[in-house]
Design a protein around this motif. Structure first.
Motif, short mmCIF file in Angstrom:
data_model
loop_
_atom_site.label_atom_id
_atom_site.label_comp_id
_atom_site.label_asym_id
_atom_site.label_seq_id
_atom_site.Cartn_x
_atom_site.Cartn_y
_atom_site.Cartn_z
N THR A 1 1.02 -1.15 0.04
CA THR A 1 -0.19 0.10 -0.04
C THR A 1 0.87 1.10 0.01
O THR A 1 1.99 1.31 0.42
CB THR A 1 -0.85 0.21 1.47
N GLY A 2 0.34 2.44 -0.53
CA GLY A 2 0.97 3.45 -0.24
C GLY A 2 2.25 3.83 -1.38
O GLY A 2 3.26 4.48 -0.69
N SER A 3 2.44 3.01 -2.28
CA SER A 3 3.36 2.81 -3.03
C SER A 3 3.58 4.18 -3.88
O SER A 3 4.70 4.28 -4.77
CB SER A 3 3.72 1.41 -3.91
N TYR A 4 2.63 5.06 -4.14
CA TYR A 4 2.43 5.98 -5.32
C TYR A 4 3.54 7.15 -5.17
O TYR A 4 3.95 7.43 -6.04
CB TYR A 4 1.15 6.77 -5.41
N HIS A 5 4.00 7.29 -3.86
CA HIS A 5 5.12 8.42 -3.68
C HIS A 5 6.47 7.85 -4.16
O HIS A 5 7.06 8.91 -4.59
CB HIS A 5 4.93 8.85 -2.39
N GLY A 6 6.73 6.76 -4.12
CA GLY A 6 8.07 6.07 -4.55
C GLY A 6 9.33 6.19 -3.81
O GLY A 6 10.35 5.77 -4.05
N TYR A 7 8.93 6.53 -2.44
CA TYR A 7 10.07 6.74 -1.47
C TYR A 7 10.48 5.32 -0.79
O TYR A 7 11.48 5.45 0.23
CB TYR A 7 9.85 7.97 -0.51
N ALA A 8 9.66 4.21 -0.80
CA ALA A 8 10.20 2.93 -0.31
C ALA A 8 10.60 2.10 -1.70
O ALA A 8 9.88 1.22 -1.76
CB ALA A 8 8.96 2.69 0.36
N GLN A 9 11.66 2.47 -2.17
CA GLN A 9 11.92 1.77 -3.40
C GLN A 9 12.29 0.35 -3.08
O GLN A 9 12.93 0.05 -2.29
CB GLN A 9 13.14 2.68 -4.10
N THR A 10 12.03 -0.44 -4.03
CA THR A 10 12.43 -1.90 -3.86
C THR A 10 13.29 -2.53 -5.29
O THR A 10 13.57 -3.97 -5.06
CB THR A 10 11.00 -2.79 -4.03
N ASP A 11 13.55 -1.58 -6.02
CA ASP A 11 14.70 -2.02 -7.13
C ASP A 11 15.11 -0.79 -7.57
O ASP A 11 14.50 -0.11 -8.13
CB ASP A 11 13.87 -3.00 -8.03
N LEU A 12 16.32 -0.50 -7.31
CA LEU A 12 17.24 0.63 -7.67
C LEU A 12 17.71 0.96 -9.18
O LEU A 12 18.25 1.92 -9.51
CB LEU A 12 18.17 1.06 -6.56
N TYR A 13 17.34 -0.29 -9.76
CA TYR A 13 17.91 -0.35 -11.09
C TYR A 13 16.54 -0.35 -12.07
O TYR A 13 16.78 -0.90 -13.18
CB TYR A 13 18.98 -1.33 -11.60
N LYS A 14 15.44 -0.23 -11.69
CA LYS A 14 14.18 -0.78 -12.48
C LYS A 14 13.46 0.58 -12.20
O LYS A 14 12.89 0.71 -11.19
CB LYS A 14 13.65 -1.82 -12.03
N ILE A 15 12.77 1.08 -13.53
CA ILE A 15 11.75 2.02 -13.14
C ILE A 15 10.63 1.26 -13.07
O ILE A 15 10.14 0.33 -13.57
CB ILE A 15 11.44 2.72 -14.63
N ASP A 16 9.40 1.73 -12.05
CA ASP A 16 8.32 1.08 -11.58
C ASP A 16 7.47 0.94 -13.01
O ASP A 16 7.34 1.83 -13.77
CB ASP A 16 7.53 2.03 -10.47
N ALA A 17 6.98 -0.46 -13.23
CA ALA A 17 6.51 -0.62 -14.35
C ALA A 17 5.18 -0.09 -14.53
O ALA A 17 4.47 0.26 -15.67
CB ALA A 17 6.14 -2.25 -14.45
N ARG A 18 4.43 0.70 -13.43
CA ARG A 18 3.31 1.29 -13.40
C ARG A 18 3.38 2.86 -13.90
O ARG A 18 2.53 3.48 -14.17
CB ARG A 18 2.53 1.31 -12.28
#
Length: 609
Positions: A183-200
């Motif tokens: 949840t709450g992933s829209y802001h982007g500050y809890a990144q889970t892959d630093l070499y990949k643009i979020d696919a959404r």
């Protein structure tokens, strides 16, 4: 045994980071991360023209950190071979690319620029096919203020001409890397892959296109980088290389958010540690930058993005929550690679002396044997003064003394011109809510940040009077930009004269913003000129920007409820003999020989003749 004879790299090796690198970089000791099932049990060799300096294993057998000597490396493909007893050898190829010509000497933002901060998920939508994607947990939920709304990179690209026309020169997007939080992933500050643009949000190709399209328009792109924390769902955190990768506590410990403990000579070690090593929130584990592997990962990743996407600068999130000395090394490494690159750090302090401690070459910092190496700071003292002065719930108009005192304190800073000025951002109360939607308040505040020293920054929607109340949660200050989605009945990207374009209210805000920003674009006197101001009297603040003897601008901020008659003899030092000037907001020639009448709640910007 037949399967073993056909063992492929993909059967063992899950990741190689960075995914590629470049020949001719300043970094001469380059570290590759190999991640895979018990990869440390393999012996690694490489092409004859590559020199392995060190192979480092960690507590977790799924990692190998391999340091290479890249001082003489040429662009091309290189091979790495992995051998393990009783298993067939497998080989992978790795690319060292050629750099763009003069990449190291790229220019960056400065006080001639105007920033536009936006949240990609909330700005504009273009590709409905990526609103939700299978491999990422959180799906689109535009009816939830804290959900994903579907804005994307192509939506930004489609509206670059709007930003250019508005007078924006530099774009700052909140983080675009993958954030696979529940949840709450829209802001982007809890990144889970630093070499990949979020696919959404799109793809790496989309991001690089955004950079190119900005450059075609003579505009810049700045990355929002987080060195303090990642998201708890980051692939690496879910399988830590070693215990020291994170700052860990016996029980969950939140940061105190007390940055002052890091500069307080009387602070306890306990308080310093809890601020610096406590977690930002429970879903954002705190990185231990004292760990050389962590620090090197962050250095190489930041450089990779700058080089790969042709970026023009960096904004560093929560700069003062990281290890102080490690943050210096991180900055020095980036500046060694890109000497002209400007880097702005979020330093959320309200006292000018405390803020100045964190600027590069600060005498205050050096008194404490510290030099942050951070060139640009966020000017929260000025932000606070502007929010306070124009707070709608004040029973009477508040004086301008706090604004004046903010600039009095400029002597604390090594470089006042390298402060980022703003009336609001993605973490603060919306200014137009704070001021009660008062256009005059907006005009006065925007005039201040566009004509005083430093780098002005707008937050998306400010220019159309957008509102939102932070007391309702951060989602309420991060609404969709009207017109960014086909479902919207109104399109604020378009003028009032176009059907379903901006409302009359929005048009008034937009027209003022556009006029002021486009005037500022070609005014070196405002970008780089010296600053001369006078003590405010009767809620009127007067200051001058001047460059040499010829170019002078006089600015008058009248926040009084009545018009004011100014006796101009008092300002002779700033007028420097001028008897007339062009007021650029109202397009009128003013007589400056004796007295000047300034309407209530009005800014004047006068080019002296």
């Amino acid at each position: 045994m037949n399967n073993l004879k056909h063992l492929k790299a993909s059967h063992v090796l899950k990741r190689v980071e960075p995914p590629h690198w470049w020949a001719g970089m300043y970094i001469k000791k380059f570290q590759l991360l190999f991640y895979g099932d018990h990869i440390s049990e393999y012996t690694i060799t490489c092409s004859s023209d590559l020199n392995i300096l060190q192979v480092e294993k960690t507590q977790n057998s799924n990692y190998l950190f391999v340091t290479l000597d890249t001082s003489e490396i040429q662009a091309g493909m290189y091979s790495f071979s992995f051998q393990k007893e009783n298993l067939p050898e497998f080989t992978i190829s790795y690319a060292f690319k050629s750099r763009v010509e003069d990449s190291a000497n790229r220019t960056s933002f400065d006080s001639s620029d105007v920033f536009y901060l936006l949240m990609p998920d909330r700005f504009a939508h273009a590709n409905p096919l990526i609103n939700s994607v299978k491999q990422l947990s959180e799906k689109a939920n535009p009816y939830d203020l804290n959900g994903r709304h579907g804005g994307d990179i192509l939506g930004i690209i489609n509206n670059l001409d709007y930003l250019k026309d508005l007078g924006i020169t530099t774009l700052w997007c909140t983080p675009l890397c993958e954030n696979n939080s529940a949840t709450g992933s829209y802001h982007g500050y809890a990144q889970t892959d630093l070499y990949k643009i979020d696919a959404r949000l799109g793809t790496l190709a989309d991001y690089k296109k955004l950079s190119r399209e900005l450059h075609k328009r003579n505009m810049r792109l700045v990355i929002d980088y987080v060195i303090n924390h990642w998201g708890s769902e980051h692939w690496l955190i879910k399988d830590l290389p070693n215990e020291g990768w994170l700052n860990q506590w016996e029980h969950f410990t939140n940061t105190t958010h007390k940055t002052t403990t890091l500069i307080d000579m009387n602070a306890s070690v306990f308080d310093k540690d809890q601020h610096e090593k406590g977690w930002f929130v429970s879903t954002m584990p705190d990185l231990n930058q004292q760990n050389p592997l962590v620090l090197n990962y962050l250095i190489q990743n930041a450089i990779w993005w700058i080089e790969e996407a042709g970026l023009d600068g960096v904004r560093v999130d929560t700069f003062t929550y990281s290890d102080k000395e490690a943050a210096v090394k991180w900055l020095q490494a980036i500046k060694a690679e890109y000497p002209n690159l400007n880097i702005a750090g979020e330093v959320w302090l309200h006292n000018s002396a405390q803020l100045a401690y964190w600027q590069k070459d600060s005498k205050i910092g050096q008194m404490a044997n510290y030099n942050s190496q951070l060139p640009c700071l966020t000017d929260f003292p000025l932000h606070n003064a502007l929010q306070d002065i124009f707070y709608a719930k004040h029973k009477k108009v508040k004086g301008l003394e706090s604004l004046y005192e903010t600039f009095v304190n400029d002597f604390f800073y090594p470089s006042p011109q390298n402060l980022m000025r703003f009336i609001e951002n993605h973490d603060t109360q919306r200014f137009n809510t704070q001021s009660g939607g008062d256009l005059n308040a907006y005009k006065l505040a925007l005039t201040v940040i566009c004509t005083t020293r430093g780098i002005p920054q707008l937050y998306y929607g400010s220019e159309i009077g957008m509102q939102g109340d932070k007391s309702n949660g951060d989602g309420d200050i991060r609404h969709e930009f009207p017109g960014g989605w086909k479902k919207h009945k109104q399109n604020a990207f378009l003028p009032l004269t176009v059907k379903n374009g901006r409302s009359a209210y929005q048009e008034r805000f937009h027209a003022f913003t556009k006029k002021l920003l486009n005037w500022r674009k070609d005014k070196p006197v405002v970008h780089y000129g010296k600053f001369l101001h006078f003590v405010p009297v009767d809620n009127v603040y007067v200051y001058f920007r001047y460059l040499g003897e010829e170019k002078r601008v006089m600015v008058i901020i009248n926040n009084a409820k009545t018009k004011k008659i100014l006796a101009l003899q008092k300002f002779a030092e700033g007028l420097n003999g001028s008897k007339a000037g062009n007021e650029i907001l109202s397009n009128q020639i003013l007589d400056l020989s004796t007295k000047l009448s300034v309407p209530a709640r009005t800014p004047y910007i006068i080019e002296l003749t």
